[in-house]
Motif scaffolding. Structure first.
Motif, PDB file in Angstrom:
ATOM      1  N   PRO A 107     -15.705  10.061  -9.417  1.00  0.00           N
ATOM      2  CA  PRO A 107     -15.318   9.502 -10.719  1.00  0.00           C
ATOM      3  C   PRO A 107     -14.151   8.517 -10.616  1.00  0.00           C
ATOM      4  O   PRO A 107     -13.235   8.522 -11.445  1.00  0.00           O
ATOM      5  CB  PRO A 107     -14.935  10.748 -11.510  1.00  0.00           C
ATOM      6  CG  PRO A 107     -14.374  11.669 -10.473  1.00  0.00           C
ATOM      7  CD  PRO A 107     -15.187  11.427  -9.229  1.00  0.00           C
ATOM      8  N   CYS A 108     -14.170   7.702  -9.571  1.00  0.00           N
ATOM      9  CA  CYS A 108     -13.112   6.713  -9.362  1.00  0.00           C
ATOM     10  C   CYS A 108     -13.626   5.665  -8.380  1.00  0.00           C
ATOM     11  O   CYS A 108     -14.694   5.823  -7.783  1.00  0.00           O
ATOM     12  CB  CYS A 108     -11.839   7.370  -8.809  1.00  0.00           C
ATOM     13  SG  CYS A 108     -12.084   8.175  -7.220  1.00  0.00           S
ATOM     14  N   GLU A 109     -12.870   4.602  -8.219  1.00  0.00           N
ATOM     15  CA  GLU A 109     -13.215   3.590  -7.222  1.00  0.00           C
ATOM     16  C   GLU A 109     -12.892   4.147  -5.833  1.00  0.00           C
ATOM     17  O   GLU A 109     -11.847   4.772  -5.629  1.00  0.00           O
ATOM     18  CB  GLU A 109     -12.434   2.307  -7.467  1.00  0.00           C
ATOM     19  CG  GLU A 109     -12.748   1.632  -8.790  1.00  0.00           C
ATOM     20  CD  GLU A 109     -11.877   0.410  -9.026  1.00  0.00           C
ATOM     21  OE1 GLU A 109     -11.484  -0.244  -8.032  1.00  0.00           O
ATOM     22  OE2 GLU A 109     -11.583   0.123 -10.206  1.00  0.00           O
ATOM     23  N   LEU A 110     -13.790   3.914  -4.885  1.00  0.00           N
ATOM     24  CA  LEU A 110     -13.649   4.526  -3.573  1.00  0.00           C
ATOM     25  C   LEU A 110     -14.081   3.528  -2.509  1.00  0.00           C
ATOM     26  O   LEU A 110     -15.121   2.876  -2.648  1.00  0.00           O
ATOM     27  CB  LEU A 110     -14.529   5.773  -3.512  1.00  0.00           C
ATOM     28  CG  LEU A 110     -14.172   6.905  -2.549  1.00  0.00           C
ATOM     29  CD1 LEU A 110     -12.798   7.462  -2.870  1.00  0.00           C
ATOM     30  CD2 LEU A 110     -15.214   8.015  -2.641  1.00  0.00           C
ATOM     31  N   GLN A 111     -13.293   3.430  -1.439  1.00  0.00           N
ATOM     32  CA  GLN A 111     -13.648   2.543  -0.331  1.00  0.00           C
ATOM     33  C   GLN A 111     -13.264   3.203   0.988  1.00  0.00           C
ATOM     34  O   GLN A 111     -12.109   3.608   1.183  1.00  0.00           O
ATOM     35  CB  GLN A 111     -12.941   1.186  -0.458  1.00  0.00           C
ATOM     36  CG  GLN A 111     -13.292   0.191   0.625  1.00  0.00           C
ATOM     37  CD  GLN A 111     -14.774  -0.152   0.654  1.00  0.00           C
ATOM     38  OE1 GLN A 111     -15.352  -0.488  -0.369  1.00  0.00           O
ATOM     39  NE2 GLN A 111     -15.396  -0.052   1.819  1.00  0.00           N
ATOM     40  N   GLU A 112     -14.233   3.302   1.902  1.00  0.00           N
ATOM     41  CA  GLU A 112     -13.950   3.886   3.209  1.00  0.00           C
ATOM     42  C   GLU A 112     -13.196   2.897   4.088  1.00  0.00           C
ATOM     43  O   GLU A 112     -13.384   1.686   3.978  1.00  0.00           O
ATOM     44  CB  GLU A 112     -15.243   4.318   3.907  1.00  0.00           C
ATOM     45  CG  GLU A 112     -16.124   3.191   4.411  1.00  0.00           C
ATOM     46  CD  GLU A 112     -17.045   2.614   3.350  1.00  0.00           C
ATOM     47  OE1 GLU A 112     -17.919   1.797   3.704  1.00  0.00           O
ATOM     48  OE2 GLU A 112     -16.889   2.968   2.153  1.00  0.00           O
ATOM     49  N   ARG A 113     -12.367   3.410   4.985  1.00  0.00           N
ATOM     50  CA  ARG A 113     -11.629   2.554   5.926  1.00  0.00           C
ATOM     51  C   ARG A 113     -12.459   2.208   7.153  1.00  0.00           C
ATOM     52  O   ARG A 113     -12.217   1.192   7.793  1.00  0.00           O
ATOM     53  CB  ARG A 113     -10.332   3.250   6.357  1.00  0.00           C
ATOM     54  CG  ARG A 113      -9.332   3.426   5.226  1.00  0.00           C
ATOM     55  CD  ARG A 113      -8.033   4.052   5.724  1.00  0.00           C
ATOM     56  NE  ARG A 113      -7.090   4.245   4.635  1.00  0.00           N
ATOM     57  CZ  ARG A 113      -5.877   4.796   4.784  1.00  0.00           C
ATOM     58  NH1 ARG A 113      -5.496   5.218   5.999  1.00  0.00           N
ATOM     59  NH2 ARG A 113      -5.082   4.940   3.742  1.00  0.00           N
ATOM     60  N   GLY A 114     -13.385   3.064   7.517  1.00  0.00           N
ATOM     61  CA  GLY A 114     -14.236   2.829   8.684  1.00  0.00           C
ATOM     62  C   GLY A 114     -15.224   3.963   8.817  1.00  0.00           C
ATOM     63  O   GLY A 114     -15.026   5.050   8.269  1.00  0.00           O
TER      64      GLY A 114
END
Length: 355
Positions: free
Chosen positions: A267-274
């Motif tokens: 329920p939020c913006e999410l971005q993986e680092r690798g």
């Protein structure tokens, strides 16, 4: 040379390595010490950056290849040290010094084991020994960077402290950056879209989320919010809350599957680092594992990362020392652990390579 003499020399090499500062990316001098070992035993070797590697004498391109790998870089000593981290000394059977347990004891034990088998004929596998750099920071010149220069690897032993028990699986890792947004405002005015209050439900979601697939060796995927940051001063409601989420991935998911799943559901913006630190495993029925089991070794799944994450083949984490001592103050390894480690490595490989 007898195994006893080889073990004595391995312990001397470990003392030498401890005395040399070898933080990640600064391992040039420990690489030279490892090279000197191979020179002393008249074993041809190669070096790429600070990775040193060697092949057994009777290399046969038609045979599969076994990799023996451990690292010679260390983390920086923490502030709780009461001893000189670079003073290698034995006290009450313990060899003290930075990197003694993680992973110097494993490294010198594998080097001694490789040396033992170097001139052996009629082995089922080729053997390549890699003393790697930049493991602690997963650097570009670590084992991962070296692999394109190596022959195809079919199976591997990665030397990390496991009390010489057989870690047949290792969790992967994905780190996510998350943003919980709201409406910025002055704290004195009404605001029903406060990013900090919005983060409460988000934090509860991460706390309560359960992944469906569990692993016999590694258990459940473990997801933990480890960092939170928001706000600049007392009278300003911030526009966002920043979170960091640490996800330890079992062998039932790829890292990409975890990323796709969470980005679709969170329920939020999410971005993986690798996505490159995948889980690792080896079949419990693999002859290498069975050779260890026949010697009374137990199997388990490891929650900690190693250079296994760089390998696409089946790999076994195995080594003398105790993982709970890694990165601790006044790090040490018992001398008898190295002695037993070399003996067990040799016996396990005898059962595997000479069938």
């Amino acid at each position: 040379m007898s195994q006893k003499e080889l073990t004595k020399k391995a312990i001397s090499l470990l003392k030498e390595l401890i005395a040399i500062q070898s933080f990640s990316k600064e391992e040039d001098r420990t690489a030279e010490s490892i090279q000197n070992w191979f020179k002393a035993f008249d074993i041809p070797f190669e070096r790429e950056n600070n990775n040193v590697f060697a092949k057994n004498r009777f290399w046969d391109e038609s045979k599969p290849t076994l990799l023996l790998n451990s690292h010679h870089d260390t983390v920086k000593p923490n502030q709780a040290y009461t001893r000189d981290p670079f003073h290698a000394h034995i006290e009450d059977g313990k060899l003290y010094g930075l990197g003694s347990n993680d992973a110097g004891g494993c490294l010198v034990s594998l080097i001694a084991t490789f040396t033992h088998f170097y001139g052996a004929k009629d082995l089922s596998h080729n053997i390549i020994l890699v003393a790697s750099a930049e493991e602690e920071n997963a650097g570009k010149n670590s084992l991962r960077g070296l692999l394109p220069s190596l022959p195809k690897i079919d199976v591997a032993i990665v030397g990390e402290p496991t009390l010489m028990q057989l870690a047949i699986a290792e969790k992967g890792l994905v780190v996510f950056d998350a943003i919980v947004r709201g409406t910025p405002s002055h704290a004195a005015h009404p605001n029903d879209n406060n990013a900090i209050y919005n983060s409460i439900k988000v934090l509860e979601w991460f706390r309560d989320y359960q992944f469906k697939k569990t692993s016999e060796a590694l258990g459940d995927v473990k997801m933990t919010v480890t960092q939170i940051n928001a706000g600049s001063q007392h009278n300003v409601v911030p526009s966002q809350v920043d979170l960091v989420i640490d996800v330890r991935v079992n062998d039932q998911y790829t890292n990409k599957e975890i990323a796709d799943l969470l980005k679709a559901e969170a329920p939020c913006e999410l971005q993986e680092r690798g996505l490159n630190l995948n889980s690792s495993r080896i079949d419990k029925n693999h002859p290498l594992v069975q050779s260890g089991i026949a010697l009374g070794r137990g199997t388990y799944g490891s929650p900690t990362l190693s250079d296994q994450a760089a390998l696409s083949c089946q790999s076994l984490k195995l080594g003398p020392g105790d993982s709970t001592r890694s990165h601790s103050a006044d790090e040490y390894i018992y001398v008898h652990e190295i002695e037993e480690g070399i003996d067990l490595y040799i016996k396990i490989l005898e059962g595997f390579l000479k069938k």
